[in-house]
Structures are given as C-alpha cells and as structure tokens.
Motif scaffolding. Structure first.
Motif, PDB file in Angstrom:
ATOM      1  N   ASP A   1      -8.611   2.080   0.523  1.00 25.77           N
ATOM      2  CA  ASP A   1     -10.499   1.378   0.369  1.00 25.77           C
ATOM      3  C   ASP A   1      -9.800   0.725   1.008  1.00 25.77           C
ATOM      4  O   ASP A   1     -10.596  -0.044   2.389  1.00 25.77           O
ATOM      5  CB  ASP A   1     -11.158   1.790  -0.313  1.00 25.77           C
ATOM      6  CG  ASP A   1     -12.617   1.652   0.260  1.00 25.77           C
ATOM      7  OD1 ASP A   1     -13.192   0.885   0.288  1.00 25.77           O
ATOM      8  OD2 ASP A   1     -13.448   2.089   1.250  1.00 25.77           O
ATOM      9  N   ALA A   2      -9.574  -0.080   0.552  1.00 24.65           N
ATOM     10  CA  ALA A   2      -9.648  -2.247   0.356  1.00 24.65           C
ATOM     11  C   ALA A   2      -8.801  -2.135   1.629  1.00 24.65           C
ATOM     12  O   ALA A   2      -9.356  -2.994   2.401  1.00 24.65           O
ATOM     13  CB  ALA A   2      -8.819  -2.462  -0.987  1.00 24.65           C
TER      14      ALA A   2
ATOM     15  N   ARG B   1     -10.349  -1.525   5.134  1.00 30.97           N
ATOM     16  CA  ARG B   1     -11.391  -2.758   4.635  1.00 30.97           C
ATOM     17  C   ARG B   1     -10.984  -3.962   5.167  1.00 30.97           C
ATOM     18  O   ARG B   1     -11.222  -4.908   6.187  1.00 30.97           O
ATOM     19  CB  ARG B   1     -12.312  -2.934   3.542  1.00 30.97           C
ATOM     20  CG  ARG B   1     -13.321  -3.539   3.514  1.00 30.97           C
ATOM     21  CD  ARG B   1     -14.348  -3.676   1.633  1.00 30.97           C
ATOM     22  NE  ARG B   1     -15.767  -4.988   1.987  1.00 30.97           N
ATOM     23  CZ  ARG B   1     -16.735  -4.321   2.918  1.00 30.97           C
ATOM     24  NH1 ARG B   1     -16.863  -2.915   2.708  1.00 30.97           N
ATOM     25  NH2 ARG B   1     -17.936  -5.228   3.156  1.00 30.97           N
TER      26      ARG B   1
ATOM     27  N   GLU C   1      -6.835   5.686  -4.217  1.00 33.75           N
ATOM     28  CA  GLU C   1      -8.403   6.088  -3.487  1.00 33.75           C
ATOM     29  C   GLU C   1      -9.331   4.139  -3.518  1.00 33.75           C
ATOM     30  O   GLU C   1      -9.118   3.834  -1.649  1.00 33.75           O
ATOM     31  CB  GLU C   1      -9.317   6.599  -4.019  1.00 33.75           C
ATOM     32  CG  GLU C   1      -8.947   8.079  -3.928  1.00 33.75           C
ATOM     33  CD  GLU C   1     -10.081   8.496  -4.442  1.00 33.75           C
ATOM     34  OE1 GLU C   1     -11.439   8.240  -4.834  1.00 33.75           O
ATOM     35  OE2 GLU C   1     -10.112  10.421  -4.124  1.00 33.75           O
ATOM     36  N   GLU C   2      -8.888   3.292  -3.842  1.00 35.34           N
ATOM     37  CA  GLU C   2      -9.702   1.835  -3.877  1.00 35.34           C
ATOM     38  C   GLU C   2      -8.721   1.547  -3.433  1.00 35.34           C
ATOM     39  O   GLU C   2      -9.262   0.027  -2.424  1.00 35.34           O
ATOM     40  CB  GLU C   2      -9.343   1.200  -5.869  1.00 35.34           C
ATOM     41  CG  GLU C   2     -10.667   2.242  -6.669  1.00 35.34           C
ATOM     42  CD  GLU C   2     -11.085   2.397  -8.274  1.00 35.34           C
ATOM     43  OE1 GLU C   2      -9.972   0.707  -8.489  1.00 35.34           O
ATOM     44  OE2 GLU C   2     -12.173   2.217  -8.815  1.00 35.34           O
ATOM     45  N   THR C   3      -7.078   1.133  -3.938  1.00 37.33           N
ATOM     46  CA  THR C   3      -6.701   0.325  -3.269  1.00 37.33           C
ATOM     47  C   THR C   3      -6.605   0.511  -1.456  1.00 37.33           C
ATOM     48  O   THR C   3      -6.539  -0.310  -0.638  1.00 37.33           O
ATOM     49  CB  THR C   3      -5.033   0.660  -3.864  1.00 37.33           C
ATOM     50  OG1 THR C   3      -4.824   0.596  -5.212  1.00 37.33           O
ATOM     51  CG2 THR C   3      -3.795   0.296  -2.650  1.00 37.33           C
TER      52      THR C   3
ATOM     53  N   LEU D   1      -7.491   8.085  -8.337  1.00 32.56           N
ATOM     54  CA  LEU D   1      -8.990   7.111  -8.344  1.00 32.56           C
ATOM     55  C   LEU D   1      -7.817   5.681  -8.345  1.00 32.56           C
ATOM     56  O   LEU D   1      -8.990   4.944  -7.105  1.00 32.56           O
ATOM     57  CB  LEU D   1      -9.287   6.637  -9.750  1.00 32.56           C
ATOM     58  CG  LEU D   1     -10.973   5.636  -9.918  1.00 32.56           C
ATOM     59  CD1 LEU D   1     -12.440   6.636  -8.423  1.00 32.56           C
ATOM     60  CD2 LEU D   1     -11.233   5.707 -11.182  1.00 32.56           C
ATOM     61  N   HIS D   2      -6.906   4.914  -8.159  1.00 28.86           N
ATOM     62  CA  HIS D   2      -6.756   3.639  -8.240  1.00 28.86           C
ATOM     63  C   HIS D   2      -6.254   3.360  -6.608  1.00 28.86           C
ATOM     64  O   HIS D   2      -6.330   2.808  -6.157  1.00 28.86           O
ATOM     65  CB  HIS D   2      -5.175   3.076  -8.914  1.00 28.86           C
ATOM     66  CG  HIS D   2      -4.654   2.512  -9.221  1.00 28.86           C
ATOM     67  ND1 HIS D   2      -5.788   0.713  -9.101  1.00 28.86           N
ATOM     68  CD2 HIS D   2      -3.588   2.272  -8.277  1.00 28.86           C
ATOM     69  CE1 HIS D   2      -4.371   0.066  -8.754  1.00 28.86           C
ATOM     70  NE2 HIS D   2      -3.297   0.423  -8.482  1.00 28.86           N
TER      71      HIS D   2
ATOM     72  N   THR E   1       0.844  -1.261  -0.007  1.00 28.80           N
ATOM     73  CA  THR E   1       0.138  -0.147   0.037  1.00 28.80           C
ATOM     74  C   THR E   1       0.958   0.888   0.007  1.00 28.80           C
ATOM     75  O   THR E   1       0.674   2.089  -0.559  1.00 28.80           O
ATOM     76  CB  THR E   1      -1.014   0.152   1.120  1.00 28.80           C
ATOM     77  OG1 THR E   1      -1.815  -1.314   1.122  1.00 28.80           O
ATOM     78  CG2 THR E   1      -1.871   1.352   1.134  1.00 28.80           C
TER      79      THR E   1
END
Length: 304
Positions: free
Chosen positions: A168-169, A172, A164-166, A161-162, A107
C-alpha cells in the motif's frame, strides 16, 4: 484452506502491481534519458551554428556583421537555457527514476518473504490432512500437527498484514512520485520554452531591422574602390559609409591625404560649397576625386 487461497490471490495482485511498475517506470526512465541526451546534442549543434554565424559575420560588411552577431548572441542565450534544461531533467526526472529500481527490489523481497511463509502454512495443512487420513485415532500426533498449523497461520496472518502495508505504501509513493516526475518535466519544459520565445523574439527583431539596401550600397562602393570599375552614374547615397573608407584604407594602396577642401575657404581648391575635393595617393601617385554638392561622388577622369 480458503483463507490460504484468498491470500494467494492477494499476492498475485501485489506481484502484478510491482511488475507493472518495474516495466513502465523502466521504460519512462530509458525514454526520458534518451530525450535528455538528444536535447544535449541539439544544444551542441546549436553551439556549432553560433560559431559559424560569428565566423561568417566577421567576413561580411558592417551592416550584416552587426546583424549576424546580434542573432548569434541571441541564439547562444537560448543554448544557455537549453543547458539548464538538460541539467534539470537529469536531476529532477531521470536520476529519481533510476533510483526507483531499489524500491521495486525491496518490495519484491517482501513479497518473496510472504510467499515463503505462506508455503510453510500450506505444507503444515497438507501434513495435518494426511495424518488425519492415515492415523485418525492418533490424537496426540494430530494435536501436534494442528498446533503447528495454527502457528503457521499466525505467522502467515502477521506477514500478510505487513505485506499489505508495504505494498500500500509502495503504491501510494509510486503515484505520488509519478505525479511529481511529470510535473517537474512539464515545468522544466515550460520554463525553457518561455525563455526561448522571449529570446527568439529579440532575434527576430534584430533580423527584421537589417538594412539590406545600405549593405548593398557598401558592397557596390567597395567593388568600385577595389577593382577600379569607374562609373559616371552618381551613387545613390550622399556619402560613402565609414566602413567603406576603413576598408579602402586597409588595402594599403589608398590613403586619404586631404578631406573636404571647402572646409577651408582659403584652400586653393575651395569651391564655396558647390564641390569638394579629396586627394588620394594611389600606389604612390596622387589622384583626385570630386564630391559634388550634396556629397555625390564623381570618380577620377570624369567631368561634372
């Protein structure tokens, strides 16, 4: 330019999330690993205690020997459960926490990549501003600079965008894993303590049933048999326990030659139930002891 600053704030939030996870998950891993090692050392010490209890039991009278052996067996069962506790903690809690460092590293690499793209966009914007100030009439150069800025902005938007997705995952998964780690920890502890309480209850009952008076009776009879401290007082118990007879026989100086004479009515020492005669060989010389009615023991040289 405002968009760039907004993305910069986003990156700082993401970096704080990753750094916070790395800090506290590392501490959790270190402390739980130490907890597991100390639990293993406690198991080792308890195993030593079990061995000492067995050695001690083998040196005592039968009553205490049976009690101590039963207690040692229960204590050994608890250590078997403790061993299972150690193995489960290592497998389900400590090892997954150790592997978490790889996810943090991945990350962080994504954040670093985004920052590189963001810096490129900022540089292109700065070049465009300088060009407009120095050569406001050079529309061709300005147009080319604007094109490079647009490309950098598109790359930055896509990377943002990528990222943010990374992140966020990552967040989580972190929350899900944290829940699982400590649920597993609590479950492992509950299983161990539930089993331990069950076995310790059995151990407590074993110790509660220990007959101290019977053990003292065997001890006093053994002392009289070994050292010859004869006493005219009748023993409290009606018959010496088998353990005492076994002990006396094992000394090599006493050997039972004749049991109760009144079992044979035609025996020359028959007493028709009032007394019984036991003949012993003491260092090769015959001796007699008389058991009165009810089994009370009168030692040699004493009158009834």
């Amino acid at each position: 330019m405002n968009i760039v600053f907004s993305r910069d704030s986003q990156v700082r939030v993401m970096e704080n999330i990753v750094a916070n996870t790395e800090k506290y998950f590392g501490q959790f891993c270190s402390l739980l690993a130490a907890y597991t090692r100390k639990t293993a050392r406690l198991r080792d010490k308890a195993d030593q205690l079990v061995k000492q209890l067995i050695d001690f039991a083998n040196s005592e009278n039968p009553e205490l020997r049976a009690t101590m052996r039963g207690f040692a067996e229960d204590l050994a069962k608890v250590q078997d459960y403790r061993q299972a506790q150690v193995e489960r903690l290592e497998t389900k809690v400590v090892n997954p926490l150790k592997l978490y460092g790889a996810q943090i590293k991945q990350t962080r690499a994504e954040i670093k990549k985004f920052k590189h793209v963001q810096n490129h966009e900022i540089k292109q914007l700065e070049k465009l501003e300088k060009l407009r100030q120095k050569s406001p009439s050079d529309q061709q150069m300005i147009s080319q600079a604007e094109t490079r800025v647009q490309r950098a902005a598109v790359d930055s938007s896509r990377t943002t965008l990528h990222l943010e997705e990374t992140v966020d995952a990552f967040q989580r998964q972190k929350l899900k894993d944290l829940q699982k780690f400590f649920c597993d920890f609590v479950t492992i502890e509950m299983v161990f303590h539930a089993k331990a309480v069950e076995v310790y209850s059995s151990a407590f009952q074993t110790l509660e049933k220990y007959d101290l008076e019977r053990d003292l009776l065997d001890f006093r009879a053994k002392m009289q048999g070994v050292y010859g401290h004869y006493d005219t007082r009748l023993l409290a118990n009606t018959n010496p326990s088998p353990s005492v007879l076994q002990f006396l026989a094992s000394q090599g100086t006493l050997q039972v030659q004749l049991s109760r004479a009144n079992e044979d009515p035609e025996h020359p020492h028959a007493n028709h139930g009032r007394f019984s005669l036991c003949e012993w060989v003491v260092k090769g010389q015959p001796a007699h002891c008389v058991c009165g009615q009810g089994g009370h023991l009168m030692l040699p040289g004493q009158s009834l």
